[in-house]
Enzyme design. Structure first.
Site, PDB file in Angstrom:
ATOM      1  N   CYS A  36     -13.111  15.162   6.178  1.00  0.00           N
ATOM      2  CA  CYS A  36     -13.286  15.975   7.369  1.00  0.00           C
ATOM      3  C   CYS A  36     -12.967  15.212   8.643  1.00  0.00           C
ATOM      4  O   CYS A  36     -12.930  13.985   8.651  1.00  0.00           O
ATOM      5  CB  CYS A  36     -14.744  16.456   7.475  1.00  0.00           C
ATOM      6  SG  CYS A  36     -15.279  17.448   6.083  1.00  0.00           S
ATOM      7  N   GLY A  63      -8.481  17.114   7.494  1.00  0.00           N
ATOM      8  CA  GLY A  63      -8.953  18.271   6.743  1.00  0.00           C
ATOM      9  C   GLY A  63      -8.226  19.520   7.154  1.00  0.00           C
ATOM     10  O   GLY A  63      -8.098  19.799   8.349  1.00  0.00           O
ATOM     11  N   ASN A 137     -18.741  14.334   7.978  1.00  0.00           N
ATOM     12  CA  ASN A 137     -17.576  13.713   7.344  1.00  0.00           C
ATOM     13  C   ASN A 137     -18.100  12.703   6.343  1.00  0.00           C
ATOM     14  O   ASN A 137     -18.890  11.822   6.689  1.00  0.00           O
ATOM     15  CB  ASN A 137     -16.696  13.007   8.383  1.00  0.00           C
ATOM     16  CG  ASN A 137     -15.542  12.253   7.742  1.00  0.00           C
ATOM     17  OD1 ASN A 137     -15.068  12.611   6.674  1.00  0.00           O
ATOM     18  ND2 ASN A 137     -15.085  11.200   8.395  1.00  0.00           N
ATOM     19  N   GLY A 138     -17.667  12.810   5.100  1.00  0.00           N
ATOM     20  CA  GLY A 138     -18.104  11.906   4.054  1.00  0.00           C
ATOM     21  C   GLY A 138     -18.546  12.672   2.831  1.00  0.00           C
ATOM     22  O   GLY A 138     -18.207  13.843   2.645  1.00  0.00           O
ATOM     23  N   CYS A 281     -14.258   1.853   5.158  1.00  0.00           N
ATOM     24  CA  CYS A 281     -13.263   2.266   4.158  1.00  0.00           C
ATOM     25  C   CYS A 281     -11.925   1.569   4.392  1.00  0.00           C
ATOM     26  O   CYS A 281     -11.298   1.747   5.444  1.00  0.00           O
ATOM     27  CB  CYS A 281     -13.085   3.771   4.210  1.00  0.00           C
ATOM     28  SG  CYS A 281     -11.764   4.394   3.141  1.00  0.00           S
ATOM     29  N   TYR A 287      -3.849   4.721   4.888  1.00  0.00           N
ATOM     30  CA  TYR A 287      -3.285   6.073   4.872  1.00  0.00           C
ATOM     31  C   TYR A 287      -4.034   7.079   5.738  1.00  0.00           C
ATOM     32  O   TYR A 287      -3.419   7.853   6.457  1.00  0.00           O
ATOM     33  CB  TYR A 287      -3.265   6.572   3.424  1.00  0.00           C
ATOM     34  CG  TYR A 287      -2.848   8.023   3.256  1.00  0.00           C
ATOM     35  CD1 TYR A 287      -1.510   8.398   3.315  1.00  0.00           C
ATOM     36  CD2 TYR A 287      -3.795   9.018   3.044  1.00  0.00           C
ATOM     37  CE1 TYR A 287      -1.126   9.730   3.152  1.00  0.00           C
ATOM     38  CE2 TYR A 287      -3.428  10.351   2.886  1.00  0.00           C
ATOM     39  CZ  TYR A 287      -2.092  10.689   2.948  1.00  0.00           C
ATOM     40  OH  TYR A 287      -1.720  11.992   2.806  1.00  0.00           O
ATOM     41  N   SER A 328       3.858   8.418   6.338  1.00  0.00           N
ATOM     42  CA  SER A 328       2.832   7.441   5.992  1.00  0.00           C
ATOM     43  C   SER A 328       3.406   6.072   5.661  1.00  0.00           C
ATOM     44  O   SER A 328       2.738   5.054   5.816  1.00  0.00           O
ATOM     45  CB  SER A 328       1.998   7.953   4.812  1.00  0.00           C
ATOM     46  OG  SER A 328       2.818   8.258   3.699  1.00  0.00           O
ATOM     47  N   ASP A 390       6.326   3.174   0.544  1.00  0.00           N
ATOM     48  CA  ASP A 390       5.367   4.275   0.558  1.00  0.00           C
ATOM     49  C   ASP A 390       3.963   3.689   0.627  1.00  0.00           C
ATOM     50  O   ASP A 390       3.775   2.482   0.423  1.00  0.00           O
ATOM     51  CB  ASP A 390       5.528   5.145  -0.695  1.00  0.00           C
ATOM     52  CG  ASP A 390       5.018   6.563  -0.493  1.00  0.00           C
ATOM     53  OD1 ASP A 390       4.427   6.848   0.564  1.00  0.00           O
ATOM     54  OD2 ASP A 390       5.211   7.393  -1.406  1.00  0.00           O
ATOM     55  N   ASP A 391       2.963   4.544   0.921  1.00  0.00           N
ATOM     56  CA  ASP A 391       1.606   4.027   1.123  1.00  0.00           C
ATOM     57  C   ASP A 391       0.837   3.854  -0.174  1.00  0.00           C
ATOM     58  O   ASP A 391       0.016   2.950  -0.302  1.00  0.00           O
ATOM     59  CB  ASP A 391       0.833   4.952   2.069  1.00  0.00           C
ATOM     60  CG  ASP A 391       0.683   6.352   1.482  1.00  0.00           C
ATOM     61  OD1 ASP A 391      -0.314   6.607   0.800  1.00  0.00           O
ATOM     62  OD2 ASP A 391       1.578   7.180   1.714  1.00  0.00           O
ATOM     63  N   CYS A 427     -12.897   7.886  -5.621  1.00  0.00           N
ATOM     64  CA  CYS A 427     -13.777   7.657  -4.475  1.00  0.00           C
ATOM     65  C   CYS A 427     -14.913   8.674  -4.522  1.00  0.00           C
ATOM     66  O   CYS A 427     -14.688   9.855  -4.778  1.00  0.00           O
ATOM     67  CB  CYS A 427     -13.006   7.809  -3.167  1.00  0.00           C
ATOM     68  SG  CYS A 427     -14.041   7.657  -1.685  1.00  0.00           S
ATOM     69  N   CYS A 478     -15.222  -1.423   2.171  1.00  0.00           N
ATOM     70  CA  CYS A 478     -15.338  -0.755   0.875  1.00  0.00           C
ATOM     71  C   CYS A 478     -13.956  -0.738   0.241  1.00  0.00           C
ATOM     72  O   CYS A 478     -13.018  -0.146   0.782  1.00  0.00           O
ATOM     73  CB  CYS A 478     -15.867   0.674   1.041  1.00  0.00           C
ATOM     74  SG  CYS A 478     -15.905   1.598  -0.522  1.00  0.00           S
ATOM     75  N   CYS A 481     -11.860   1.980  -4.454  1.00  0.00           N
ATOM     76  CA  CYS A 481     -10.745   2.655  -5.125  1.00  0.00           C
ATOM     77  C   CYS A 481      -9.746   1.659  -5.701  1.00  0.00           C
ATOM     78  O   CYS A 481      -8.934   2.004  -6.567  1.00  0.00           O
ATOM     79  CB  CYS A 481     -10.050   3.637  -4.190  1.00  0.00           C
ATOM     80  SG  CYS A 481      -9.431   2.909  -2.650  1.00  0.00           S
TER      81      CYS A 481
END
Length: 533
Positions: A36, A63, A137-138, A281, A287, A328, A390-391, A427, A478, A481
Site C-alpha cells: 500500500c 498499490g 501499509n504492511g 526492507c 524495486y 525498474s 533487470d531488477d 515475504c 530485512c 526474501c
C-alpha cells in the site's frame, strides 16, 4: 459519518475501465507487488482532500487495487473509497465534497483480505465518542490473535447505529486494528494506541485520525517506510519522500521504528511505544520505492546506479550494448554501462500506459505476451551482443519471453544481469511474491536458470554487494526474501493465510507447497495470484 460512494453501501458492481492494459499481462509471472501507499495531512486552511489525492497519486506504484480518502472537518469524518486507480476513483466533484483540515489517503494492494470494496481503505469506525479512520501499509503476523481480541471486546452498543455500515464485512488485518482502537472508553485514543500498538506484530506503518487529530506509527522494526514532512501551515506523513515533493512539503525525517506521532492544534508530539530494532526492507531499494525517494538518507536512484556498477565489476560481459528492462532496470543499467565502458542504449520501448484495468485482453492479444508491455527496437539491437539489466527474477517466464523476443529481433547474444540476489523466500511483511514452490531460484541453480531462460550468461548481484550499495548496516535491514531470516517471528502456517478472515465457504481448500507452507500465505504469493486482473 461515512461516505463510501453511495449512501446505502458499496458502489454498484459496474466496473469502470480506463482503457489501459493490465500490468499482469502474463498471468503466469505476476511480479512483486507492495502492499500500500499512505498519505496523511493536518493543515487548516488548505485543501487537504486534494493534497491527499496528489499524495496517493504519487504513491500509485505501491498499490493499484483500490483507493480511498478520509477527511475530517472537526465535527465528522467523511470517507470515500472505491476499486481502481486513484485517477479512476476520484474526480473534481468528489474531492470538492471532502472539506476539512485533516485527511488521510490510501492506495491498496491486498496481502490480507480479498481485493473487494469492503477491504478498501481507509477503514472506518464510528463510536459514541468520536469516529476513527485508519490506513495501513504492511502485513501483520498475529492476525488470528487480533481477531480473538476483537471477538472478546464488549458489544458494539457504544457505536453509532448506522444502517448503511458494513463494518464486519471487512476481512483484512487493518479492520481488526481499527476495531481495537475504537474501544477506548476509559482512555483517550492516544493512550489506547500506546497500549495496543505493542501487541500488534508484523510490519505496519499506520496513519489514522479522529475528528481532531492525525496520528502515525511505525512498527518497532521499521520494515515498511514512513516519513514526516512540513507544510507552511501544517504537517504531512507519507510512505515515501516523493509524495512530500509532489505536495510541496519539506522532508523532515523518517518516523522512527517504534514511534508514534500525533498532530493537532497544539502542534506535533512524539511518543515511543516500543524499543527500536531497525530492519528496513532491502527490497525497497531494489524495486519497490520510486527512484526519486530518499530511504535512510540515500537517494534510491543513486543506490540502484551503484548496484549496477558493482554488477559490472563482479560480472563483466563482452558485449556491444547495455540496455535496461524499463523502468525498474534503468538505474542499474546506467551504472553497469558506466563501470564497464560498454555504451548504454534504449533497446526496449515500454508502453507508458500499462496499468491496472478491469478490461481483460482477449486470448489473441494475451498470446502476444510481453509485447503488450515491451517492444524491441530492432534497428538498435540487431546484430548486437547485449547486456540486459533487470531488477529481479520471480518465476522466470517474463525473462524467458524477453530473451526470445530479443533474439527474434536480431540480438546476437543476450547476457542477463540482475540487480538483486536470487529471490528464494516469500515475504510475510507486505510484499506479494510467489510461493516458495513457484520461485524459480528456490529450485534451480543460477546455471539452470540461465538455461531455462535461454540467456548466454546470467548473473545476480551478491547479497553482500547489494547491502554495501545501500550504505545501511546489514543488521538494520530485512533480507528475508533473499536469505530466509525473518526478523519478526512467524506463527504456524495455518495462521498466515491471505484469506484467514474470509468466511470458510468463500475460501478454496488451502494447499501446501513443498515446504509445508500454505500456498495462500499473506504477502507470500496468494493462491489467486495467477488469476488477478
Amino acid at each position: 459519518m461515512a461516505l463510501p460512494g453511495q449512501p446505502a453501501g458499496p458502489p454498484s458492481p459496474r466496473r469502470r475501465g480506463d482503457g489501459r492494459l493490465t500490468h499482469d499481462l502474463d498471468p503466469q509471472d505476476a511480479g512483486p507487488q507492495d502492499a500500500c501507499g499512505l498519505f496523511g495531512v493536518w493543515a487548516p486552511g488548505e485543501d487537504v482532500a486534494k493534497l491527499a489525492y496528489f499524495g496517493i497519486y504519487a504513491l500509485q506504484h505501491r498499490g493499484q487495487e483500490s483507493a480511498g480518502i478520509a477527511v475530517s472537518n472537526g465535527r465528522q469524518i467523511l470517507v470515500y473509497k472505491d476499486m481502481g486507480l486513484v485517477s479512476q476513483v476520484f474526480d473534481e466533484s468528489t474531492l470538492e465534497a471532502l472539506k476539512g483540515h485533516i485527511a488521510l489517503g490510501h492506495a491498496r494492494y491486498s496481502t490480507t483480505g480479498a481485493s473487494t470494496w469492503h477491504n478498501a481503505q481507509p477503514t472506518f469506525r464510528p463510536t459514541a465518542t468520536g469516529s476513527i479512520a485508519l490506513a495501513h501499509n504492511g502485513n501483520l503476523t498475529n492476525t488470528a490473535e487480533l481477531a480473538q481480541m476483537v471477538a472478546a471486546l464488549p458489544s458494539d452498543s457504544g457505536e453509532l447505529e448506522l444502517h448503511a455500515r458494513s463494518l464486519e464485512s471487512s476481512t483484512n488485518d487493518t479492520s481488526l486494528v481499527t476495531a481495537l482502537l475504537a474501544h477506548h472508553a476509559d482512555a483517550s485514543l492516544e493512550e489506547r494506541a500506546v497500549e495496543l500498538l505493542p501487541q500488534v506484530k508484523g510490519a505496519f506503518s499506520f496513519v489514522w485520525m479522529d475528528e481532531g487529530t492525525l496520528y502515525a506509527a511505525r512498527d518497532p522494526q521499521g520494515i515498511r517506510p514512513l516519513v514526516l514532512g512540513r507544510l507552511e501551515r501544517g504537517w504531512v506523513v507519507a510512505s515515501e519522500t516523493a509524495a512530500l515533493d509532489i505536495v510541496g512539503a519539506s522532508y523532515i525525517r523518517e518516523i522512527e521504528p517504534g514511534e508514534m506521532v500525533a498532530v493537532d492544534e497544539h502542534g506535533l508530539r512524539s511518543r515511543r511505544f516500543a524499543e527500536a530494532v531497525p530492519k528496513g526492507c532491502l527490497f525497497e531499494f531494489v524495486y519497490l520505492a520510486r527512484p526519486d525517494t530518499l530511504i535512510s538518507n540515500q537517494r534510491v536512484h543513486s543506490v540502484r546506479v551503484e548496484i549496477g556498477r558493482r554488477l559490472a565489476r563482479d560480472f563483466p560481459a563482452d558485449a556491444d550494448l547495455v540496455i535496461p528492462v524499463p523502468e525498474s532496470g534503468t538505474p542499474a543499467a546506467i551504472g553497469y554501462a558506466e563501470a564497464s565502458g560498454i555504451p548504454y542504449g534504449t533497446g526496449l520501448v515500454k508502453n507508458s500506459y500499462v496499468g491496472r484495468t478491469f478490461i481483460q485482453p482477449s486470448q489473441t492479444i494475451r498470446q502476444l505476451g510481453i509485447r503488450l508491455k515491451l517492444n524491441p527496437l530492432r534497428d538498435v539491437i540487431e546484430g548486437k551482443r547485449l547486456v540486459v539489466v533487470d531488477d529481479s527474477i520471480v518465476r522466470g517466464n517474463t525473462q524467458r519471453a524477453l530473451v526470445r523476443m530479443l533474439r527474434e529481433a536480431g540480438a546476437r547474444e543476450v547476457h542477463v544481469r540482475i540487480s538483486s540476489p536470487p529471490v528464494k523466500w516469500p515475504c510475510f511483511y507486505g510484499i506479494d511474491f510467489a510461493t516458495r514452490a513457484e520461485l524459480i531460484a528456490n529450485g534451480l541453480s543460477v546455471y539452470e536458470i540461465r538455461a531455462s531462460i535461454d540467456a548466454d550468461s546470467l548473473a545476480y548481484i551478491s547479497l553482500e554487494q547489494l547491502v554495501e550499495a545501500t550504505s545501511v548496516p546489514s543488521d538494520n535491514l530485512c533480507r528475508a526474501c533473499f536469505d530466509g531470516v525473518y526478523p519478526v517471528p512467524l506463527p504456524e502456517p495455518a495462521l498466515l493465510g491471505k484469506h484467514l478472515l474470509e468466511p470458510a465457504l468463500m475460501v478454496p481448500d488451502r494447499q501446501l507447497d513443498v515446504d509445508g507452507l500454505a500456498a495462500s500465505l499473506a504477502g507470500g504469493g496468494a493462491s489467486d495470484a495467477l488469476e488477478r486482473p
